[in-house]
Design an enzyme around this catalytic site. Structure first.
Site, PDB file in Angstrom:
ATOM      1  N   GLU A 151       0.850  -1.183   0.000  1.00 18.74           N
ATOM      2  CA  GLU A 151       0.000   0.000   0.000  1.00 18.74           C
ATOM      3  C   GLU A 151       0.895   1.245   0.000  1.00 18.74           C
ATOM      4  O   GLU A 151       1.848   1.293   0.771  1.00 18.74           O
ATOM      5  CB  GLU A 151      -0.897   0.027   1.251  1.00 18.74           C
ATOM      6  CG  GLU A 151      -1.999   1.058   1.129  1.00 18.74           C
ATOM      7  CD  GLU A 151      -2.996   1.022   2.306  1.00 18.74           C
ATOM      8  OE1 GLU A 151      -2.687   0.436   3.344  1.00 18.74           O
ATOM      9  OE2 GLU A 151      -4.066   1.598   2.135  1.00 18.74           O
ATOM     10  N   ALA A 287       2.096  -1.079  10.941  1.00 20.39           N
ATOM     11  CA  ALA A 287       1.505  -2.357  10.552  1.00 20.39           C
ATOM     12  C   ALA A 287       0.748  -2.187   9.248  1.00 20.39           C
ATOM     13  O   ALA A 287       0.373  -1.076   8.877  1.00 20.39           O
ATOM     14  CB  ALA A 287       0.537  -2.842  11.641  1.00 20.39           C
ATOM     15  N   GLU A 289      -2.331  -4.243   6.722  1.00 17.53           N
ATOM     16  CA  GLU A 289      -3.420  -5.219   6.862  1.00 17.53           C
ATOM     17  C   GLU A 289      -3.511  -6.267   5.755  1.00 17.53           C
ATOM     18  O   GLU A 289      -4.615  -6.774   5.501  1.00 17.53           O
ATOM     19  CB  GLU A 289      -4.749  -4.469   6.928  1.00 17.53           C
ATOM     20  CG  GLU A 289      -5.148  -3.741   5.623  1.00 17.53           C
ATOM     21  CD  GLU A 289      -4.768  -2.281   5.595  1.00 17.53           C
ATOM     22  OE1 GLU A 289      -3.834  -1.900   6.331  1.00 17.53           O
ATOM     23  OE2 GLU A 289      -5.379  -1.505   4.836  1.00 17.53           O
ATOM     24  N   ASN A 290      -2.409  -6.626   5.077  1.00 20.30           N
ATOM     25  CA  ASN A 290      -2.480  -7.642   4.016  1.00 20.30           C
ATOM     26  C   ASN A 290      -3.479  -8.730   4.395  1.00 20.30           C
ATOM     27  O   ASN A 290      -3.455  -9.253   5.510  1.00 20.30           O
ATOM     28  CB  ASN A 290      -1.109  -8.292   3.819  1.00 20.30           C
ATOM     29  CG  ASN A 290       0.021  -7.297   3.879  1.00 20.30           C
ATOM     30  OD1 ASN A 290       0.114  -6.440   3.024  1.00 20.30           O
ATOM     31  ND2 ASN A 290       0.845  -7.369   4.921  1.00 20.30           N
ATOM     32  N   HIS A 322      -7.046  -2.829  14.953  1.00 22.39           N
ATOM     33  CA  HIS A 322      -7.166  -1.972  13.768  1.00 22.39           C
ATOM     34  C   HIS A 322      -6.981  -2.805  12.492  1.00 22.39           C
ATOM     35  O   HIS A 322      -7.809  -2.767  11.579  1.00 22.39           O
ATOM     36  CB  HIS A 322      -6.113  -0.873  13.876  1.00 22.39           C
ATOM     37  CG  HIS A 322      -6.056   0.077  12.728  1.00 22.39           C
ATOM     38  ND1 HIS A 322      -6.483   1.378  12.806  1.00 22.39           N
ATOM     39  CD2 HIS A 322      -5.609  -0.083  11.459  1.00 22.39           C
ATOM     40  CE1 HIS A 322      -6.310   1.970  11.642  1.00 22.39           C
ATOM     41  NE2 HIS A 322      -5.778   1.104  10.795  1.00 22.39           N
ATOM     42  N   GLU A 323      -5.912  -3.582  12.460  1.00 17.69           N
ATOM     43  CA  GLU A 323      -5.595  -4.328  11.228  1.00 17.69           C
ATOM     44  C   GLU A 323      -6.610  -5.437  10.973  1.00 17.69           C
ATOM     45  O   GLU A 323      -6.944  -5.723   9.822  1.00 17.69           O
ATOM     46  CB  GLU A 323      -4.180  -4.905  11.293  1.00 17.69           C
ATOM     47  CG  GLU A 323      -3.069  -3.880  11.536  1.00 17.69           C
ATOM     48  CD  GLU A 323      -3.054  -2.753  10.523  1.00 17.69           C
ATOM     49  OE1 GLU A 323      -3.579  -2.935   9.406  1.00 17.69           O
ATOM     50  OE2 GLU A 323      -2.541  -1.671  10.863  1.00 17.69           O
ATOM     51  N   GLU A 345      -9.542   3.888   6.803  1.00 15.55           N
ATOM     52  CA  GLU A 345      -8.731   4.252   7.967  1.00 15.55           C
ATOM     53  C   GLU A 345      -9.549   4.896   9.074  1.00 15.55           C
ATOM     54  O   GLU A 345      -9.300   4.669  10.255  1.00 15.55           O
ATOM     55  CB  GLU A 345      -7.571   5.154   7.542  1.00 15.55           C
ATOM     56  CG  GLU A 345      -6.623   4.485   6.544  1.00 15.55           C
ATOM     57  CD  GLU A 345      -6.020   3.183   7.062  1.00 15.55           C
ATOM     58  OE1 GLU A 345      -6.190   2.872   8.259  1.00 15.55           O
ATOM     59  OE2 GLU A 345      -5.392   2.469   6.258  1.00 15.55           O
TER      60      GLU A 345
HETATM   61 ZN   LIG Z   1      -5.333   1.187   8.804  1.00 15.61          ZN
END
Ligand SMILES: [Zn+2]
Length: 870
Positions: A151, A287, A289-290, A322-323, A345
């Site tokens: 990303e 981090a 989030e794949n 979050h992820e 986000e």
């Molecule tokens: Zn995020």
């Protein structure tokens, strides 16, 4: 993606403040004449040579006959490209600036389905984006592991592809790696074949249709801890030897996955979910989030009872929560284009707090989030802010969208709307949205329409007010009277701005909640300058923005404010914190006098909620920093100690049995704050504990490491600094080593600050530590740090990630408090920052002017107010 820290997030965005008309027509995107359907990628990395070779078969659909196929490719050499069974390879042309390759075939490809076959090679990067390496001290000497992070637009450095979020496709990844190493990707391993040369070829199962930026591969000397959670194989992958420190992360995953399955109403769709840890850190992110293989830097993943504090555990919980939320919000349903990044986000940032509040109410997550909200409103009230939904024409500029507005304001707007429509209705809307758009792409209005479908009144107009225009509403109390046991307050809506350029008139439909003590709150929409009367039960102090779920500031009438101060100790902690935040903000920009602020500070009880006290420590440190070099600083410090010392006296240095985590966190913060305020008793006690630690490390509990080391480092002499430097060199644990180097950068002594600057770029600290050290020096010595970076640019630049260097320097300068910094920053910008990319410089200048203005016009008044109460 989770940001590296709020500090960097504040750096902000590199696009125009005045929003151009929202149109997709200006977007720099690939032609849609060809659509990718599936990729079969096979990668052979050469970790020692930092290079790789790859092949890819891409199933495509041509909408019409075409001789050319254009896709994204960056730093790749395409050695051969063919289509279907045709033997003649295509000619390959590159457009380096636009990061594209065009394949031109000898004969047109007919409309319909085809398979492209490409052989290519690329490079493994030194900085953590694209396909990159992280080096570390392993159990058997120096070691190297490989990871990817794509990303926004770095998949094109791994495989030629349609590298845009709306071009979803199925990915089948395979790789050839040393037999002893473990490769990890989005999906489980489908087949492993041992090769004659001691390597193995590993093929992963195909992914569901997904965006390129979510593809993932890691290869290294890893180990994996895992368990079954409702039929999903949930795991944490870390470098060998770190598994014990991964237990907390695994527990967290097992806790939050069922919560999300329920909340979203759609179960997690992949057969496995891994967290993959990597050593070191990045300036840009903590981090990523794949899908099915979330990457997290170890600082935000590993919990070691010997050195990790309560705050560290909370950070791990928050980052993972979050992820994991992105697995739905972002991965299963993806924004069509980067304009709507906030959907990803803002939502993930909002729900990380909601989940923490569900499982750990004793952390006071919502109260904690109000501190960030205060900072977000400060940024949003200054020159250089932008709307939550912002046109991004070119993905190459999308990097700047990962900022405080996208994350913090995005989350705040969602919080406000959830509170306004009710948690259950909001969740129903979310479920409807996820269900309707799974495996698809959306724009913001798809989300609002899903909500509107379950609401009696449409939310869309209000949502547009807060997401399509920048800035912070100001709700003012024009009148307040009490009759027959009811309060009637007249409210008007304006705009809160800290500089003239951020002050143009704006209209918002603001959902305002008002409450008197012991009565049900009332909510009304307030819009425009004319007074809107709002009636609520009860009399007495009337709190506006009760519960502080709204994104706006409040200006009270004098009488009501005095009544609030008198009853402050009895208010809900959310209101205590929110009123403190509004009062600081209004006093700083001259909307309020300093006297009422000091009166409010006097009303804060010593046993105030720990999260409110934590916020107060932050404000006191910020004020002390503004006072640097001014004659009033000593008197301010003496006063501020009288505010903070009773808090420490109440909770003490040592943990009481059964005290909450929030008390432990507050203890750390209040010790550091009193140390910054030159509290001699606190500094002496920290030194005593540091000496005891050097004699016997077990004497210092993990929760006191940070305040003790910070205090000692801040007030260090050369001998103490050298002793801490020796600790840094000797530390065996990677996270611990990094911490020591960052403490070394906190010295107040100018000579030691200079040594820390030189040490930062010496190559001695672990990779990636230098930016943290430079920033930390800038906290105390912004001019010194900035001068060092400019003068020694050739030594500093290699330690900063390409693409974020100019942002880093602008942000460093923004710590400055004197207007003299501005010409220095402009001189730097002339030499190093392209003319079209100076938005960060503009924002840094706005921050410096804001600080200088407070110092010049507001602190003298605070000096007088403080003198009166002492
Ligand atoms: Zn995020």
């Amino acid at each position: 993606m989770a940001l590296a820290c709020a500090w960097f997030a504040a750096a902000g965005v590199a696009f125009a403040a005045s929003a151009a008309p929202r149109t997709a027509a200006n977007r720099v995107i690939l032609p849609d004449t060809v659509a990718p359907v599936a990729y079969r990628i096979d990668i052979t990395p050469d970790a020692a040579a930092l290079a790789f070779t790859g092949t890819v078969e891409i199933d495509i659909v041509a909408r019409a006959a075409t001789r050319t196929v254009t896709l994204n490719s960056l730093d790749l050499v395409i050695e051969r490209a063919t289509a279907d069974a045709l033997a003649t390879p295509a000619a390959v042309g590159y457009d380096v600036r636009r990061q594209r390759a065009t394949l031109t075939f000898a004969h047109p490809l007919a409309a319909g389905r085809h398979t492209l076959r490409l052989a290519y090679r690329g490079r493994i990067a030194d900085s953590p984006s694209g396909f990159f390496h992280l080096d570390y001290r392993g159990e058997h000497g120096d070691a190297r592991a490989l990871y990817t992070k794509f990303e926004n637009s770095d998949a094109r450095r791994f495989v030629p592809c349609w590298d845009e979020p709306a071009r979803k496709a199925v990915f089948t990844l395979a790789t050839t790696v040393p037999a002893a190493q473990m490769p990890v990707s989005n999906m489980p391993v489908a087949a492993t074949e041992t090769l004659a040369d001691g390597r193995k070829h590993v093929r992963f199962a195909p992914t569901p249709p997904m965006s390129t930026y979510l593809l993932f591969l890691a290869v290294g000397d890893f180990e994996r801890v895992h368990r079954d959670v409702g039929g999903v194989d949930v795991g944490v992958v870390v470098r060998r030897g770190q598994a014990p420190a991964a237990a907390y992360a695994l527990d967290t995953l097992a806790t939050v996955l069922p919560y999300y399955n329920d909340y979203f109403g759609t179960p997690y769709p992949l057969p496995k979910l891994d967290i993959v840890g990597g050593p070191g850190g990045s300036q840009r992110y903590a981090a990523m989030e794949n899908w099915g293989a979330i990457f997290v830097f170890e600082q935000s993943l590993l919990v070691d009872p010997r050195i990790s504090s309560e705050r560290d555990r909370q950070d791990v919980f928050t980052v993972l929560t979050h992820e994991v939320a992105h697995q739905w919000f972002g991965n299963l349903v993806t924004m069509a284009w980067w304009d709507d990044l906030w959907l990803n986000e803002g939502f993930a940032t909002w729900i990380e707090t909601k989940v923490a509040a569900h499982f750990h109410p004793d952390w006071y997550p919502w109260l904690d989030s109000l501190s960030w909200l205060q900072w977000t409103m400060t940024v949003d009230a200054r020159r250089g802010t932008h709307p939550v939904v912002t046109p991004i024409d070119d993905v190459l500029a999308a990097d700047g969208a990962f900022d405080t507005i996208t994350y913090g304001k995005g989350a705040a707007v969602i919080r406000m709307i959830e509170a306004y429509v009710g948690a259950q209705a909001f969740r129903d809307g979310v479920r409807r949205y996820i269900d309707a758009h799974r495996y698809g792409n959306t724009v913001s209005d798809d989300f609002w329409r899903a909500l509107d479908a379950v609401l009696p009144q449409p939310i869309l107009p209000l949502a547009h007010d807060f997401t399509l225009q920048a800035g912070v509403p100001l709700v003012s109390e024009l009148s307040l009277r009490c009759a027959n046991g009811h309060s009637v307050v007249g409210l008007a809506q304006g705009r809160f701005a800290v500089d003239a350029e951020a002050g143009g008139a704006r209209m918002w439909r603001v959902p305002v909640t008002v409450a008197t003590p012991d009565a049900q709150p009332a909510t009304a929409i307030v819009r425009g300058q004319r007074a809107t009367p709002v009636t609520t039960a009860g009399c007495g102090p009337l709190v506006i923005n009760a519960g502080h779920t709204g994104y706006y500031r409040v200006r009270y009438g004098d009488g009501n404010f005095a009544a609030i101060v008198a009853r402050y100790a009895a208010l809900a902690p959310e209101d205590q914190l929110g009123i403190l935040g509004d009062t600081f903000a209004l006093a700083y920009n001259g909307n309020m006098a300093m006297g009422p602020l000091v009166a409010l500070l006097r009303a804060v009880p010593a046993d105030v909620n720990p999260a409110v006290a934590s916020y107060l420590t932050y404000q006191m440190k910020a004020l002390d920093s503004l006072y640097t070099g001014l004659p009033g600083q000593a008197a301010f410090r003496a006063y501020a100690r009288t505010v903070m010392a009773p808090v420490l006296a109440r909770i003490g240095w040592d943990a009481a049995p059964g005290e909450g985590d929030a008390i432990a966190t507050l203890r750390s913060e209040v010790i550091e704050t009193l140390a910054a305020l030159d509290d001699a008793t606190v500094v002496a006690e920290a030194r005593r504990r540091f000496d005891a630690f050097r004699a016997q490390p077990a004497t210092l509990p993990a929760s006191l490491r940070e305040p003790v080391f910070s205090t000692v480092a801040m007030h260090a002499d050369a001998a103490t600094w050298d002793a801490m430097h020796a600790l840094a060199r000797a530390a065996g644990n990677d996270v611990e080593r990094r911490d020591y180097y960052v403490y070394l950068a906190q010295a107040r002594d100018a000579g030691l600050a200079d040594r820390a600057l030189a040490l930062a770029v010496s190559g001695e600290p672990p990779t990636g530590t230098a930016p943290q050290m430079l920033r930390r020096v800038a906290d105390q010595h912004p001019d010194r740090a900035f001068a060092f970076v400019v003068l020694r640019w050739d030594q500093v630049a290699p330690h900063l990630e390409p693409g974020s260097r100019e942002r880093f320097v602008a942000r460093l300068a923004s710590q400055g408090r004197d207007l003299a910094m501005i010409p220095k920053l402009e001189a730097y910008a002339r030499d190093h920052v392209p003319a079209g990319a100076r938005q960060d410089v503009t924002k840094a200048e706005a921050a410096i002017r804001y600080a200088a203005d407070i110092r010049r016009t507001r602190l003298p008044e605070l000096d007088r107010a403080v003198a009166e109460v002492r």
